[in-house]
Design an enzyme around this catalytic site. Structure first.
Site, mmCIF file in Angstrom:
data_model
loop_
_atom_site.group_PDB
_atom_site.id
_atom_site.type_symbol
_atom_site.label_atom_id
_atom_site.label_comp_id
_atom_site.label_asym_id
_atom_site.label_seq_id
_atom_site.Cartn_x
_atom_site.Cartn_y
_atom_site.Cartn_z
ATOM 1 C CB SER A 1 34.159 40.467 50.636
ATOM 2 O OG SER A 1 35.654 40.310 49.924
ATOM 3 C CE LYS B 1 36.318 43.220 48.237
ATOM 4 N NZ LYS B 1 36.002 42.139 47.720
ATOM 5 C CB SER C 1 33.074 39.770 46.448
ATOM 6 O OG SER C 1 33.444 40.005 47.381
ATOM 7 C CD GLU D 1 39.645 42.318 50.335
ATOM 8 O OE1 GLU D 1 40.069 41.211 50.457
ATOM 9 O OE2 GLU D 1 38.327 42.197 50.060
#
Length: 301
Positions: A71, A74, A135, A171
């Protein structure tokens, strides 16, 4: 008069250069052994990218390794989305209708927890908040679709000069096959250069830059990593990334961020931990110890 000015500027250049060389020497002689002692105390592969933003001092550990970001990616995704906002292709107040079909199962999503049936209108600003500050994996994939896919985001990152990083999978795609998480990778120093660029406002408009910094500073990203052992109240703009445990291995437990030092200067610090055989809390403690060692060094020098 001209000659005096030239001599003065040359002397100033020599002084600054010598100061920088002295500091880099201290990094090698004092800080690196401390960091290596920490790294070697754990059963894990650790990458570190450190830049003191104001002086340019830098140090890296295992920078040749491609670490899975999870993550953490991101953060570069948010840069790419906000670049589209600056260009007028997207707007922060633009509405995206989150459909029930967007809400994939078995993934981390505060958005889905809040709106379990979907069918809700959210702005791009809200989606960025979910993705960066919380997240959220569903918000992340929606933003990838608004940014025209992972390849477009990858091209943006390479286009601003960050080559030691690759973004290939959403994801949802990573969730489908654990091996795919290794296609989203970064070298530690490249991530720290990206953080440095954010702080220096190299990539975005002032308003977009301030918005992203706010999301990263005020986020609920795990405080038990870079922030854990720093003095209370220390400002850190950061983004974490974590894999599930696979057997007795964590493929990734990461934290990257900008640390605000007491003297008004700043550190870009990226810590990637891969193939950790330690438990979750111990792996996070490793990151915290590295951050504290770096913070203490610069607070004392």
């Amino acid at each position: 008069m001209y000659r005096i000015r030239v001599i003065f500027l040359f002397a100033l250049f020599v002084f600054i250069t010598n100061q920088s060389l002295s500091q880099n020497s201290s990094l090698r002689k004092e800080l690196r052994p401390k960091l290596m002692k920490i790294v070697n105390s754990y059963k894990a592969t650790v990458g570190i990218g450190l830049i003191h933003i104001e002086t340019g001092d830098s140090l890296d550990v295992n920078n040749h390794i491609r670490f899975p970001m999870l993550s953490v990616y991101k953060f570069p995704l948010a840069l790419a989305v906000l670049d589209l906002v600056d260009k007028g292709d997207l707007k922060l107040d633009q509405i995206y209708h989150v459909k029930k079909s967007d809400l994939i199962d078995d993934t981390w999503s505060p958005l889905k927890k809040e709106f379990p049936e979907g069918e809700v209108d959210l702005t791009i600003a809200q989606l960025l908040d979910y993705s960066v500050s919380q997240s959220d994996n569903i918000a992340c994939d929606i933003l990838f679709s608004l940014a025209k896919g992972t390849q477009s985001v990858n091209e943006y990152i390479h286009g601003i000069g960050i080559q030691g990083m690759d973004i290939q999978a959403t994801e949802h795609e990573m969730q489908a096959d654990w091996k795919i998480l290794y296609t989203n990778w970064s070298k530690p120093m490249q991530m720290s250069h990206l953080l440095e660029g954010l702080y220096r406002q190299k990539y975005l408009s002032d308003s977009s830059n301030a918005f992203l910094m706010k999301l990263m500073i005020e986020s609920s990203n795990d405080p038990a990593r870079i922030k854990a052992l720093l003095p209370e109240g220390t400002i850190v703009a950061h983004k974490t990334g974590t894999s599930d445990r696979r057997g007795n291995i964590y493929d990734a437990c990461n934290d990257v961020g900008i640390i605000f030092l007491p003297d008004g200067t700043h550190l870009a610090l990226s810590v990637f931990v891969s193939k950790s055989e330690e438990d979750y809390d111990t792996t996070r403690k490793l990151i915290a110890e590295i951050s504290k060692a770096v913070y203490d060094f610069y607070s004392a020098n």
